[in-house]
Design a protein around this motif. Structure first.
Motif, PDB file in Angstrom:
ATOM      1  N   GLU A  53      -4.036 -62.479  -8.449  1.00 21.36           N
ATOM      2  CA  GLU A  53      -3.232 -61.856  -9.493  1.00 21.36           C
ATOM      3  C   GLU A  53      -1.765 -62.164  -9.246  1.00 21.36           C
ATOM      4  O   GLU A  53      -1.352 -62.454  -8.137  1.00 21.36           O
ATOM      5  CB  GLU A  53      -3.441 -60.339  -9.488  1.00 21.36           C
ATOM      6  N   ASP A  54      -1.003 -62.064 -10.285  1.00 17.01           N
ATOM      7  CA  ASP A  54       0.435 -62.244 -10.205  1.00 17.01           C
ATOM      8  C   ASP A  54       1.019 -60.994  -9.559  1.00 17.01           C
ATOM      9  O   ASP A  54       0.934 -59.900 -10.119  1.00 17.01           O
ATOM     10  CB  ASP A  54       0.993 -62.446 -11.606  1.00 17.01           C
ATOM     11  N   THR A  55       1.593 -61.140  -8.384  1.00 21.01           N
ATOM     12  CA  THR A  55       2.128 -59.977  -7.664  1.00 21.01           C
ATOM     13  C   THR A  55       3.652 -59.926  -7.687  1.00 21.01           C
ATOM     14  O   THR A  55       4.255 -59.173  -6.929  1.00 21.01           O
ATOM     15  CB  THR A  55       1.655 -59.982  -6.195  1.00 21.01           C
ATOM     16  N   TRP A  92       3.816 -69.229  -8.065  1.00 16.22           N
ATOM     17  CA  TRP A  92       3.407 -68.545  -9.286  1.00 16.22           C
ATOM     18  C   TRP A  92       4.660 -68.094 -10.022  1.00 16.22           C
ATOM     19  O   TRP A  92       5.424 -67.290  -9.521  1.00 16.22           O
ATOM     20  CB  TRP A  92       2.569 -67.333  -8.921  1.00 16.22           C
TER      21      TRP A  92
END
Length: 143
Positions: A53-55, A92
């Motif tokens: 996931e994009d953190t 990311w």
């Protein structure tokens, strides 16, 4: 393969870890020879339906930093933005480096700083660790 650099650490939910455990032998056979352990972990997790996931924080800054603090803050001075290497391909979101690279209250870790992370503070700031730990001994560093 979707990939998040694991050098600065991982956070897995109990459910994600439980999905991976029954497949460890298969994963080790398939990706055990991959020299980049974090890439092998990503492949294994995705093979059991767990995707990164994009953190990034609310300002788009990374929380798990792939390099030491000094590298991120001095990114442009060191010329890293002009060098071709894996980071540019795998990061990311947009690269936010330099003075605005790192959130004081949202950074989780920096890679290659394991010995310093237990007492790291942003320059000119007071460490949050003593108030967070409230006198309890907590092993912040896992080799």
């Amino acid at each position: 393969v979707q990939y998040v650099s694991g050098g600065a650490g991982y956070v897995l939910s109990y459910r994600a870890a439980a999905r991976m455990v029954p497949s460890l032998d298969r994963c080790l056979e398939a990706w055990g020879d991959v020299p980049e352990g974090d890439l092998a972990v990503s492949q294994c997790l995705q093979s059991v339906g767990v995707f990164p996931e994009d953190t990034r924080d609310e300002q788009g800054r990374q929380r798990f930093h792939a390099f030491p603090y000094d590298y991120h803050v001095n990114w442009h001075r060191y010329g890293f933005h002009t060098k071709e290497f894996w980071y540019h391909k795998w990061i990311w979101g947009p690269e936010l480096e330099g003075d605005d690279c790192c959130g004081e209250h949202t950074t989780v870790s920096f890679h290659y700083m394991s010995a310093q992370m237990g007492h790291f503070t942003f320059p000119g700031k007071v460490s949050p660790w003593p108030s967070l730990l409230r006198g309890r001994h907590v092993d912040l560093l896992t080799p």
